[in-house]
Scaffold this motif. Structure first.
Motif, PDB file in Angstrom:
ATOM      1  N   ARG A  57       0.882  -1.253  -0.044  1.00  0.00           N
ATOM      2  CA  ARG A  57       0.171  -0.195  -0.056  1.00  0.00           C
ATOM      3  C   ARG A  57       0.967   1.324   0.043  1.00  0.00           C
ATOM      4  NH1 ARG A  57      -5.012   0.791   0.562  1.00  0.00           N
ATOM      5  NH2 ARG A  57      -5.531  -1.187   1.279  1.00  0.00           N
ATOM      6  N   HIS A  58       1.973   1.438   0.902  1.00  0.00           N
ATOM      7  CA  HIS A  58       2.861   2.509   0.905  1.00  0.00           C
ATOM      8  C   HIS A  58       3.487   2.690  -0.351  1.00  0.00           C
ATOM      9  CE1 HIS A  58       1.979   2.946   5.129  1.00  0.00           C
ATOM     10  NE2 HIS A  58       2.571   3.990   5.085  1.00  0.00           N
ATOM     11  N   GLY A  59       3.925   1.375  -0.867  1.00  0.00           N
ATOM     12  CA  GLY A  59       4.764   1.763  -2.349  1.00  0.00           C
ATOM     13  C   GLY A  59       3.988   2.249  -3.353  1.00  0.00           C
ATOM     14  N   LEU A  60       2.508   1.927  -3.551  1.00  0.00           N
ATOM     15  CA  LEU A  60       1.740   2.170  -4.536  1.00  0.00           C
ATOM     16  C   LEU A  60       1.140   3.560  -4.369  1.00  0.00           C
ATOM     17  CD1 LEU A  60      -0.226  -1.473  -5.142  1.00  0.00           C
ATOM     18  CD2 LEU A  60       1.329  -0.269  -6.842  1.00  0.00           C
ATOM     19  N   ASP A  61       1.083   3.786  -2.954  1.00  0.00           N
ATOM     20  CA  ASP A  61       0.480   5.167  -2.775  1.00  0.00           C
ATOM     21  C   ASP A  61       1.563   6.365  -3.165  1.00  0.00           C
ATOM     22  OD1 ASP A  61      -1.901   4.616  -1.787  1.00  0.00           O
ATOM     23  OD2 ASP A  61      -1.446   4.679   0.359  1.00  0.00           O
ATOM     24  N   PHE A  62       2.910   5.908  -2.826  1.00  0.00           N
ATOM     25  CA  PHE A  62       4.301   6.583  -3.357  1.00  0.00           C
ATOM     26  C   PHE A  62       4.086   6.744  -4.810  1.00  0.00           C
ATOM     27  CE2 PHE A  62       8.299   7.242  -4.860  1.00  0.00           C
ATOM     28  CZ  PHE A  62       8.763   8.411  -4.187  1.00  0.00           C
ATOM     29  N   ALA A  63       3.948   5.771  -5.501  1.00  0.00           N
ATOM     30  CA  ALA A  63       3.746   5.909  -6.946  1.00  0.00           C
ATOM     31  C   ALA A  63       2.812   6.902  -7.501  1.00  0.00           C
ATOM     32  CB  ALA A  63       3.641   4.326  -7.759  1.00  0.00           C
ATOM     33  N   ARG A  64       1.353   6.716  -7.007  1.00  0.00           N
ATOM     34  CA  ARG A  64       0.441   7.441  -7.380  1.00  0.00           C
ATOM     35  C   ARG A  64       0.884   9.008  -7.006  1.00  0.00           C
ATOM     36  NH1 ARG A  64      -4.658   5.266  -5.481  1.00  0.00           N
ATOM     37  NH2 ARG A  64      -4.902   4.554  -7.413  1.00  0.00           N
ATOM     38  N   GLU A  65       1.165   9.181  -5.782  1.00  0.00           N
ATOM     39  CA  GLU A  65       1.423  10.420  -5.396  1.00  0.00           C
ATOM     40  C   GLU A  65       2.623  11.316  -6.141  1.00  0.00           C
ATOM     41  OE1 GLU A  65       2.451   9.974  -1.159  1.00  0.00           O
ATOM     42  OE2 GLU A  65       0.659   9.418  -0.774  1.00  0.00           O
ATOM     43  N   ASN A  66       3.609  10.569  -6.827  1.00  0.00           N
ATOM     44  CA  ASN A  66       4.379  10.959  -7.602  1.00  0.00           C
ATOM     45  C   ASN A  66       4.123  11.035  -9.134  1.00  0.00           C
ATOM     46  OD1 ASN A  66       6.954  12.012  -5.885  1.00  0.00           O
ATOM     47  ND2 ASN A  66       6.056  10.040  -4.765  1.00  0.00           N
ATOM     48  N   ASN A  67       2.904  10.555  -9.393  1.00  0.00           N
ATOM     49  CA  ASN A  67       2.506  10.370 -10.711  1.00  0.00           C
ATOM     50  C   ASN A  67       3.208   9.331 -11.579  1.00  0.00           C
ATOM     51  OD1 ASN A  67       0.502  12.653 -10.704  1.00  0.00           O
ATOM     52  ND2 ASN A  67       2.102  14.031 -10.648  1.00  0.00           N
ATOM     53  N   CYS A  68       3.687   8.357 -10.771  1.00  0.00           N
ATOM     54  CA  CYS A  68       4.299   7.210 -11.407  1.00  0.00           C
ATOM     55  C   CYS A  68       3.162   5.985 -12.064  1.00  0.00           C
ATOM     56  CB  CYS A  68       5.507   6.508 -10.784  1.00  0.00           C
ATOM     57  SG  CYS A  68       6.620   7.720 -10.306  1.00  0.00           S
ATOM     58  N   LYS A  69       3.574   5.327 -13.071  1.00  0.00           N
ATOM     59  CA  LYS A  69       2.815   4.238 -13.239  1.00  0.00           C
ATOM     60  C   LYS A  69       3.508   3.122 -12.360  1.00  0.00           C
ATOM     61  CE  LYS A  69      -0.414   5.711 -16.105  1.00  0.00           C
ATOM     62  NZ  LYS A  69      -1.950   5.240 -15.657  1.00  0.00           N
ATOM     63  N   ALA A  70       2.968   2.043 -12.275  1.00  0.00           N
ATOM     64  CA  ALA A  70       3.386   0.701 -11.406  1.00  0.00           C
ATOM     65  C   ALA A  70       3.466  -0.336 -12.309  1.00  0.00           C
ATOM     66  CB  ALA A  70       2.985   0.651 -10.248  1.00  0.00           C
ATOM     67  N   ILE A  71       4.371  -1.297 -11.986  1.00  0.00           N
ATOM     68  CA  ILE A  71       4.447  -2.543 -12.428  1.00  0.00           C
ATOM     69  C   ILE A  71       4.516  -3.585 -11.292  1.00  0.00           C
ATOM     70  CG2 ILE A  71       5.743  -4.320 -14.045  1.00  0.00           C
ATOM     71  CD1 ILE A  71       6.813  -1.839 -15.618  1.00  0.00           C
ATOM     72  N   ALA A  72       3.865  -4.700 -11.404  1.00  0.00           N
ATOM     73  CA  ALA A  72       4.048  -5.432 -10.207  1.00  0.00           C
ATOM     74  C   ALA A  72       4.597  -6.901 -10.593  1.00  0.00           C
ATOM     75  CB  ALA A  72       2.492  -5.900  -9.693  1.00  0.00           C
ATOM     76  N   SER A  73       5.955  -6.995 -10.764  1.00  0.00           N
ATOM     77  CA  SER A  73       6.838  -7.994 -10.871  1.00  0.00           C
ATOM     78  C   SER A  73       6.641  -8.934  -9.860  1.00  0.00           C
ATOM     79  CB  SER A  73       7.999  -7.589 -11.219  1.00  0.00           C
ATOM     80  OG  SER A  73       8.299  -6.885 -12.548  1.00  0.00           O
ATOM     81  N   CYS A  74       6.490  -8.439  -8.700  1.00  0.00           N
ATOM     82  CA  CYS A  74       6.296  -9.216  -7.265  1.00  0.00           C
ATOM     83  C   CYS A  74       4.929  -9.608  -7.220  1.00  0.00           C
ATOM     84  CB  CYS A  74       6.704  -8.515  -6.188  1.00  0.00           C
ATOM     85  SG  CYS A  74       6.440  -9.417  -4.656  1.00  0.00           S
ATOM     86  N   PRO A  75       4.835 -11.187  -7.115  1.00  0.00           N
ATOM     87  CA  PRO A  75       3.475 -11.651  -6.830  1.00  0.00           C
ATOM     88  C   PRO A  75       2.788 -11.059  -5.603  1.00  0.00           C
ATOM     89  CG  PRO A  75       5.088 -13.608  -7.040  1.00  0.00           C
ATOM     90  CD  PRO A  75       5.921 -12.029  -7.036  1.00  0.00           C
ATOM     91  N   VAL A  76       3.298 -10.723  -4.691  1.00  0.00           N
ATOM     92  CA  VAL A  76       2.781 -10.272  -3.350  1.00  0.00           C
ATOM     93  C   VAL A  76       2.017  -9.025  -3.864  1.00  0.00           C
ATOM     94  CG1 VAL A  76       3.050  -9.382  -1.206  1.00  0.00           C
ATOM     95  CG2 VAL A  76       4.273 -11.356  -1.908  1.00  0.00           C
ATOM     96  N   VAL A  77       2.869  -8.082  -4.610  1.00  0.00           N
ATOM     97  CA  VAL A  77       2.084  -6.703  -5.008  1.00  0.00           C
ATOM     98  C   VAL A  77       0.904  -7.077  -6.054  1.00  0.00           C
ATOM     99  CG1 VAL A  77       2.459  -4.639  -6.092  1.00  0.00           C
ATOM    100  CG2 VAL A  77       4.075  -5.581  -4.614  1.00  0.00           C
TER     101      VAL A  77
END
Length: 94
Positions: A57-77
């Protein structure tokens, strides 16, 4: 129990200190505005307590707050996003 998530931008990771051990979510930048969340580790003694959920949650929130897209290579994410579709707007799926 909610643990404090710290962000180490030099080492490209989010982490939580739990009883002198660290849980972490690591990432890299594939492009200037794209974060690839590639690995999650939680010490055995802290598993099943929502630690990985908190890191994701913290990682994805950081991505959103910084106008980044996200890739979930990790199965947990990846599993976290599937359970929390409010993050679909920032995800890049293969």
């Amino acid at each position: 129990m909610e643990h404090e998530v710290k962000h180490d931008q030099d080492d490209l990771r989010f982490y939580i200190v739990i009883d002198e051990e660290e849980a972490e979510l690591t990432y890299s930048y594939t492009e200037e505005d794209t974060m690839d969340f590639d690995h999650t580790f939680v010490p055995e003694s802290a598993r099943g307590q929502g630690v990985a959920h908190n890191l994701a949650r913290h990682g994805l929130d950081f991505a959103r707050e910084n106008n980044c897209k996200a890739i979930a290579s990790c199965p947990v994410v990846e599993a976290f996003v599937k359970r929390n579709p409010e993050y679909n707007d920032i995800m890049l799926w293969p």
